[in-house]
Design a protein around this motif. Sequence first.
Motif, PDB file in Angstrom:
ATOM      1  N   HIS A 112      -0.213 -11.779  10.867  1.00 20.37           N
ATOM      2  CA  HIS A 112      -0.157 -12.403   9.534  1.00 20.37           C
ATOM      3  C   HIS A 112      -1.472 -12.178   8.790  1.00 20.37           C
ATOM      4  CE1 HIS A 112       0.909 -15.303   6.423  1.00 20.37           C
ATOM      5  NE2 HIS A 112      -0.277 -15.871   6.598  1.00 20.37           N
ATOM      6  N   VAL A 113      -2.589 -12.335   9.489  1.00 20.30           N
ATOM      7  CA  VAL A 113      -3.900 -12.109   8.881  1.00 20.30           C
ATOM      8  C   VAL A 113      -4.083 -10.632   8.542  1.00 20.30           C
ATOM      9  CG1 VAL A 113      -6.401 -12.238   9.247  1.00 20.30           C
ATOM     10  CG2 VAL A 113      -4.917 -14.086  10.052  1.00 20.30           C
ATOM     11  N   LEU A 114      -3.671  -9.748   9.455  1.00 17.82           N
ATOM     12  CA  LEU A 114      -3.818  -8.309   9.213  1.00 17.82           C
ATOM     13  C   LEU A 114      -3.037  -7.885   7.968  1.00 17.82           C
ATOM     14  CD1 LEU A 114      -3.515  -6.860  12.839  1.00 17.82           C
ATOM     15  CD2 LEU A 114      -5.589  -7.116  11.467  1.00 17.82           C
ATOM     16  N   ARG A 115      -1.833  -8.416   7.819  1.00 18.44           N
ATOM     17  CA  ARG A 115      -1.037  -8.070   6.630  1.00 18.44           C
ATOM     18  C   ARG A 115      -1.743  -8.520   5.353  1.00 18.44           C
ATOM     19  NH1 ARG A 115       3.982 -10.085   9.661  1.00 18.44           N
ATOM     20  NH2 ARG A 115       4.983  -8.166  10.410  1.00 18.44           N
ATOM     21  N   ALA A 116      -2.283  -9.722   5.380  1.00 14.96           N
ATOM     22  CA  ALA A 116      -2.990 -10.228   4.195  1.00 14.96           C
ATOM     23  C   ALA A 116      -4.195  -9.349   3.879  1.00 14.96           C
ATOM     24  CB  ALA A 116      -3.429 -11.675   4.429  1.00 14.96           C
ATOM     25  N   HIS A 117      -4.932  -8.950   4.924  1.00 18.95           N
ATOM     26  CA  HIS A 117      -6.070  -8.048   4.726  1.00 18.95           C
ATOM     27  C   HIS A 117      -5.614  -6.740   4.093  1.00 18.95           C
ATOM     28  CE1 HIS A 117      -8.850  -9.931   8.049  1.00 18.95           C
ATOM     29  NE2 HIS A 117      -8.601 -10.755   7.058  1.00 18.95           N
ATOM     30  N   HIS A 118      -4.550  -6.162   4.656  1.00 20.86           N
ATOM     31  CA  HIS A 118      -4.074  -4.863   4.170  1.00 20.86           C
ATOM     32  C   HIS A 118      -3.677  -4.925   2.696  1.00 20.86           C
ATOM     33  CE1 HIS A 118      -2.941  -3.489   8.515  1.00 20.86           C
ATOM     34  NE2 HIS A 118      -4.203  -3.289   8.240  1.00 20.86           N
ATOM     35  N   HIS A 119      -2.982  -5.980   2.323  1.00 17.52           N
ATOM     36  CA  HIS A 119      -2.563  -6.104   0.922  1.00 17.52           C
ATOM     37  C   HIS A 119      -3.781  -6.231   0.007  1.00 17.52           C
ATOM     38  CE1 HIS A 119       1.860  -6.272   0.816  1.00 17.52           C
ATOM     39  NE2 HIS A 119       1.764  -6.687   2.078  1.00 17.52           N
ATOM     40  N   GLY A 120      -4.777  -6.993   0.426  1.00 14.29           N
ATOM     41  CA  GLY A 120      -5.980  -7.130  -0.385  1.00 14.29           C
ATOM     42  C   GLY A 120      -6.716  -5.806  -0.543  1.00 14.29           C
TER      43      GLY A 120
END
Length: 234
Positions: free
Chosen positions: A197-205
């Motif tokens: 979940h954190v990795l996805r948020a990082h990637h989108h940012g």
Amino acid sequence: MSEFTAARAHDAVLRHVEESLRSGALKLGDRLPGERALAEQFAISRASVRNAIRALEVMGVVRSATGSGPNSGTIVVSNPSSALGGALRMHVASHQLPLKDIVEARTMTETWALEHAATAPWTPEQIDDARRLLEAMDDDGLPSQIFTLLDAQFHVALSALAGNVVVSTMMESMREAIRDYISDAAVRQGAWEEVVHVLRAHHHGIFDAVEARDGVLAARLVREHIEWFYGKAI
């Protein structure tokens, strides 16, 4: 033939291929002469020729295939990232290249690439490659091993927007060198659902910053992303 003489015979074929590529006598897609022809040309054994061809394959310069079809024979290709990645992976495994140093080198390379992508003349089609990978990683049903493969491709695709083929090759090579460590670390995570979940948020940012051509923000976010993951997983 002595070991020294055999090594010199092997080098003669490598030098010939290098010089032919440099001069344009050999180009991508061309076929090298057969073993017998090369052995006669350099007055060396066919075993020495085979050794030279194997070395060129490891370097990612040629691809060999048996048979008689259009893809048979020894064909000149260009796959430097695979060759460099394989070599780096072996040296990481031997503990001569510390994993920490590879990660630091990757961080320096990728932050440079994303900062310079802000002013590079990439097209919407090029960034769409990264967008498709980003969307694929949003699938909640992805196994961690597949996610990490897509993750690697995503970072390489964004770095390629800088337009520097050497940097792109280095990025692919370093990701290849540590791919097993990343996959193993993902599997070891006891709370993978929280991590992903954190990795996805990082990637989108990171993607949004690159798409907005904000190189400073993209570089900062990718540095924080890499440091967060490796601090948690390695």
